[in-house]
Structures are given as structure tokens and as C-alpha cells.
Write a protein that holds these residues in place. Structure first.
Motif, PDB file in Angstrom:
ATOM      1  N   LYS A 142       0.836  -1.215   0.000  1.00 16.23           N
ATOM      2  CA  LYS A 142       0.000   0.000   0.000  1.00 16.23           C
ATOM      3  C   LYS A 142       0.865   1.256   0.000  1.00 16.23           C
ATOM      4  O   LYS A 142       0.549   2.243  -0.673  1.00 16.23           O
ATOM      5  CB  LYS A 142      -0.912  -0.005   1.227  1.00 16.23           C
ATOM      6  CG  LYS A 142      -1.974  -1.086   1.224  1.00 16.23           C
ATOM      7  CD  LYS A 142      -2.782  -1.054   2.524  1.00 16.23           C
ATOM      8  CE  LYS A 142      -3.807  -2.166   2.585  1.00 16.23           C
ATOM      9  NZ  LYS A 142      -4.534  -2.186   3.875  1.00 16.23           N
ATOM     10  N   LYS A 143       1.955   1.239   0.757  1.00 14.33           N
ATOM     11  CA  LYS A 143       2.867   2.379   0.799  1.00 14.33           C
ATOM     12  C   LYS A 143       3.460   2.637  -0.590  1.00 14.33           C
ATOM     13  O   LYS A 143       3.662   3.797  -0.988  1.00 14.33           O
ATOM     14  CB  LYS A 143       3.992   2.119   1.799  1.00 14.33           C
ATOM     15  CG  LYS A 143       3.550   2.048   3.253  1.00 14.33           C
ATOM     16  CD  LYS A 143       3.126   3.403   3.788  1.00 14.33           C
ATOM     17  CE  LYS A 143       2.812   3.345   5.272  1.00 14.33           C
ATOM     18  NZ  LYS A 143       2.344   4.661   5.795  1.00 14.33           N
ATOM     19  N   MET A 167       3.242 -18.141  -0.728  1.00 16.38           N
ATOM     20  CA  MET A 167       1.866 -18.611  -0.922  1.00 16.38           C
ATOM     21  C   MET A 167       0.873 -17.808  -0.093  1.00 16.38           C
ATOM     22  O   MET A 167      -0.274 -17.608  -0.498  1.00 16.38           O
ATOM     23  CB  MET A 167       1.760 -20.096  -0.578  1.00 16.38           C
ATOM     24  CG  MET A 167       0.476 -20.737  -1.052  1.00 16.38           C
ATOM     25  SD  MET A 167       0.563 -22.534  -1.002  1.00 16.38           S
ATOM     26  CE  MET A 167      -0.981 -22.955  -1.814  1.00 16.38           C
ATOM     27  N   ALA A 168       1.296 -17.331   1.074  1.00 13.73           N
ATOM     28  CA  ALA A 168       0.428 -16.493   1.907  1.00 13.73           C
ATOM     29  C   ALA A 168       0.499 -15.027   1.495  1.00 13.73           C
ATOM     30  O   ALA A 168      -0.486 -14.283   1.608  1.00 13.73           O
ATOM     31  CB  ALA A 168       0.818 -16.635   3.374  1.00 13.73           C
ATOM     32  N   LEU A 169       1.662 -14.610   1.008  1.00 13.94           N
ATOM     33  CA  LEU A 169       1.892 -13.195   0.705  1.00 13.94           C
ATOM     34  C   LEU A 169       1.162 -12.722  -0.546  1.00 13.94           C
ATOM     35  O   LEU A 169       0.573 -11.635  -0.550  1.00 13.94           O
ATOM     36  CB  LEU A 169       3.399 -12.951   0.547  1.00 13.94           C
ATOM     37  CG  LEU A 169       3.827 -11.527   0.189  1.00 13.94           C
ATOM     38  CD1 LEU A 169       3.448 -10.552   1.298  1.00 13.94           C
ATOM     39  CD2 LEU A 169       5.335 -11.484  -0.071  1.00 13.94           C
ATOM     40  N   ILE A 170       1.194 -13.504  -1.610  1.00 13.85           N
ATOM     41  CA  ILE A 170       0.647 -13.037  -2.891  1.00 13.85           C
ATOM     42  C   ILE A 170      -0.853 -12.713  -2.803  1.00 13.85           C
ATOM     43  O   ILE A 170      -1.270 -11.623  -3.227  1.00 13.85           O
ATOM     44  CB  ILE A 170       0.927 -14.049  -4.022  1.00 13.85           C
ATOM     45  CG1 ILE A 170       2.441 -14.244  -4.192  1.00 13.85           C
ATOM     46  CG2 ILE A 170       0.321 -13.556  -5.340  1.00 13.85           C
ATOM     47  CD1 ILE A 170       3.249 -12.974  -4.335  1.00 13.85           C
ATOM     48  N   PRO A 171      -1.694 -13.589  -2.263  1.00 14.31           N
ATOM     49  CA  PRO A 171      -3.121 -13.220  -2.148  1.00 14.31           C
ATOM     50  C   PRO A 171      -3.344 -11.990  -1.276  1.00 14.31           C
ATOM     51  O   PRO A 171      -4.227 -11.170  -1.555  1.00 14.31           O
ATOM     52  CB  PRO A 171      -3.761 -14.457  -1.514  1.00 14.31           C
ATOM     53  CG  PRO A 171      -2.816 -15.572  -1.791  1.00 14.31           C
ATOM     54  CD  PRO A 171      -1.450 -14.959  -1.785  1.00 14.31           C
ATOM     55  N   LYS A 217      -4.956  -8.369  -2.656  1.00 17.55           N
ATOM     56  CA  LYS A 217      -6.121  -7.700  -2.082  1.00 17.55           C
ATOM     57  C   LYS A 217      -5.821  -6.264  -1.661  1.00 17.55           C
ATOM     58  O   LYS A 217      -6.715  -5.423  -1.615  1.00 17.55           O
ATOM     59  CB  LYS A 217      -6.629  -8.483  -0.863  1.00 17.55           C
ATOM     60  CG  LYS A 217      -7.276  -9.815  -1.201  1.00 17.55           C
ATOM     61  CD  LYS A 217      -7.699 -10.549   0.066  1.00 17.55           C
ATOM     62  CE  LYS A 217      -8.319 -11.906  -0.254  1.00 17.55           C
ATOM     63  NZ  LYS A 217      -8.699 -12.634   0.986  1.00 17.55           N
ATOM     64  N   ALA A 218      -4.549  -6.000  -1.376  1.00 12.00           N
ATOM     65  CA  ALA A 218      -4.176  -4.699  -0.818  1.00 12.00           C
ATOM     66  C   ALA A 218      -3.929  -3.625  -1.870  1.00 12.00           C
ATOM     67  O   ALA A 218      -3.956  -2.432  -1.557  1.00 12.00           O
ATOM     68  CB  ALA A 218      -2.925  -4.847   0.047  1.00 12.00           C
ATOM     69  N   THR A 219      -3.685  -4.030  -3.104  1.00 11.60           N
ATOM     70  CA  THR A 219      -3.316  -3.046  -4.124  1.00 11.60           C
ATOM     71  C   THR A 219      -3.904  -3.392  -5.483  1.00 11.60           C
ATOM     72  O   THR A 219      -4.142  -4.569  -5.799  1.00 11.60           O
ATOM     73  CB  THR A 219      -1.780  -2.950  -4.261  1.00 11.60           C
ATOM     74  OG1 THR A 219      -1.446  -2.002  -5.287  1.00 11.60           O
ATOM     75  CG2 THR A 219      -1.167  -4.287  -4.627  1.00 11.60           C
TER      76      THR A 219
END
Length: 315
Positions: A124-125, A153-157, A161-163
Motif C-alpha cells: 500500500k505504501k 503462498m500467503a503473501l501473494i493473495p 487484495k491490498a493493491t
């Protein structure tokens, strides 16, 4: 394939070669670009004049798009950024620092900017800072890692969603199957470091490359957590670091142990005992040294075969 990443960079396949210290010189960057991906020169291990030379040699070796990776903690950042503008580099990947400081400068000169993050918060930053795309790098990756220790695997989704920006997945990706998996999770493309670190065109020492292809599961581990978390091959230097961390050594002691030129000694000069050997977990799946052309061809074939096999997974 045509998608947001291929369109953004003007490349054939959404595959980026990581800009790794002591591995990513002009030979590797130009070879990856010539093969249809995006090659990156790793500025982190180069003095300004050496960096300039590698840009010029890359230009001579390919007519395809290429870029540079710049760790923002580099001590001569003004010189590096001026060289990028003077040499008319069109794509810059930044890492290890805030994108706010240099992104406006680069954008003013018509340069596409991508920043490396290890969390949705920093994604987001980056969007707020005005970058064009994000590399979301999981904890499996070689070299410097995020303190969150979030796996790819946890980071990409989470980042997806964040950007709304294009997302390039990195960390633990070294095949066509893992490339497809990352894109199913929400990535628009992938960045591979370890796979290209052992390519014939990589500037890394041949002994380092041989040690990587001989690694098995568990051959790497995160270390140097009090300074900057870094994934290393387990060797004599790693054991020294591990022992120091276990007894609670201070950051100052760790800096003294690390010293100067430790990564160069290991990856570039081939000192496999006392050098800092940075590589990712996916090294356990790499069994041979290949040319970039062979690597990219293999990745494309694996991707297509994995994609065609998705019909078997339908409910």
C-alpha cells in the motif's frame, strides 16, 4: 502471453530475472531479455563506474527491454541515479528502503519504477508513492528477506487484495509450475533469482554454482536477523553467525563478524567456507547449470503443460 506485466515492460513473457548481487551482470541481464523475459542488472555489488559499464554492455548485447535493480541503502545513490538517467535506462527496480524518496525523481525522467516488498502493508505504501508495479517477495527467497517471514503462498493473495497495481511474485519460484501457481494466486508475473543465479551467464563463481545445484532440502536458512534477515547456505560462516546469534550477540558484534566483502568472497570469488552464500530454498529443486536459453525454454514448456493439466482438477 499479453498481460499487465508484459505490456508494462514490453516483454514476451511475464518473467523477471532477479537483480542479484555478484550474479546479475550484463551477460545474464542481456541473455534473459533476449530470451523474452526482463533481465535486470544488480547494482548492489557495483561501484558507479562498473554499473555504468554494465549498462552500456547490456545495451550492446540486446535490443530488448532490460532494467536495473537498485538497493536504496546503496552509499552512492546520487551517482547511481544520475547514471540511470544519463544512460537512459527505462526500467528500475528498487529495494531495501522507502520508495518515496526516489520514485518521483525517476518518474520525472519517464522511468518505470517497481519496488520490492515483503508485506501487504508496504504494498500500500508503494502505491501511495506512485510506483508502477510491485514485487511481492516471500520468505523462501535467497538473500535479504522481510522481517515478517511471510511465505510466498500467503503473501501473494494478501498483496493482491491490498493493491490494484500489477504484482510480481518472488520467493521459491523456479519452474513453470510454480510460475503458474503464483499467477493463480493473483500475481501478474514472477521474478526468479535462484534459478538464474546458477545460469551459465551468471557472473557468480562456478564453485558457488556447483554448491547450489548440490544442495538438498534444508540446505539454506535465514540468518543475520539482528541486522537484515538473509537466507544463506549452511557453511562455516553460517555456523559462526548461528552460534553468535544463539548466544545473543549484539548487532555491533554481528556487523564485525560480517565484516566487509563477505558476499563477494563467497559468491564471486568462490570461497565456500568463509564466504556469505546467498541463495533461495528453491535451490533444492535445481540439479544442473544451464544456459538462460535452456532455462527459459524449460519454464515455458512446464508452464504450458501445467496449464493444460488444470482441466483434471475441475470439480
Amino acid at each position: 502471453m499479453t498481460n499487465r506485466i508484459t505490456s508494462l515492460f514490453g516483454i514476451d513473457i511475464p518473467l523477471v530475472q532477479g537483480g542479484m548481487v555478484w550474479c546479475s551482470g550484463w551477460k545474464l541481464a542481456s541473455a534473459v531479455s533476449n530470451a523474452g523475459g526482463l533481465g535486470l542488472i544488480g547494482a548492489g555489488s557495483m561501484h558507479p563506474e562498473t554499473f555504468k559499464e554494465h549498462i552500456q554492455k547490456t545495451k550492446a548485447a540486446t535490443s530488448k527491454p532490460f532494467g536495473v535493480n537498485v538497493p536504496l541503502l546503496y552509499p552512492e545513490m546520487d551517482k547511481i541515479m544520475n547514471i540511470i538517467v544519463e544512460e537512459e535506462v527505462k526500467i528500475v527496480f528498487t529495494s531495501a528502503g522507502s520508495p518515496k524518496k526516489w520514485t518521483p525523481f525517476l518518474k520525472e525522467h519517464g522511468i518505470t519504477v517497481v519496488h520490492v516488498v515483503s508485506s501487504a502493508f508496504f504494498a500500500k505504501k508503494c502505491e501511495d508513492a506512485g510506483v508502477d508495479a510491485i514485487v511481492a517477495e516471500g520468505f523462501e527467497a535467497g538473500g535479504h528477506n522481510g522481517r515478517e517471514e511471510t511465505t510466498t503462498m500467503a503473501l501473494i493473495p494478501s498483496v493482491r487484495k491490498a493493491t490494484s497495481l500489477p504484482v510480481i511474485a518472488a520467493g521459491g519460484i523456479g519452474s513453470g509450475e510454480s510460475m503458474l501457481a503464483a499467477m493463480i494466486l493473483g500475481a501478474d508475473g514472477v521474478q526468479m533469482g535462484t534459478r538464474f543465479a546458477v545460469a551459465e551467464e551468471s557472473s557468480a563463481h562456478i564453485d558457488f554454482k556447483k554448491s547450489v545445484v548440490e544442495l538438498g532440502e534444508g540446505g539454506t536458512k535465514l540468518a543475520l536477523k539482528k541486522l537484515a534477515p538473509t537466507r544463506l547456505i549452511k557453511n562455516h560462516f553460517f555456523e559462526q553467525v548461528h552460534d553468535a546469534e544463539c548466544r545473543g550477540a549484539s548487532p555491533e558484534e554481528m556487523k564485525e563478524l560480517l565484516g566487509k566483502g563477505r558476499a563477494k568472497k563467497g559468491m564471486f570469488e568462490g570461497n565456500l567456507d568463509d564466504g556469505e552464500l546467498e541463495i533461495g530454498q528453491v535451490s533444492a529443486l535445481i540439479s544442473k547449470i544451464q544456459s538462460v536459453e535452456e532455462i527459459v525454454k524449460e519454464i515455458k514448456t512446464e508452464y504450458k503443460e501445467a496449464l493444460s493439466g488444470l482441466d483434471k482438477l475441475k470439480f
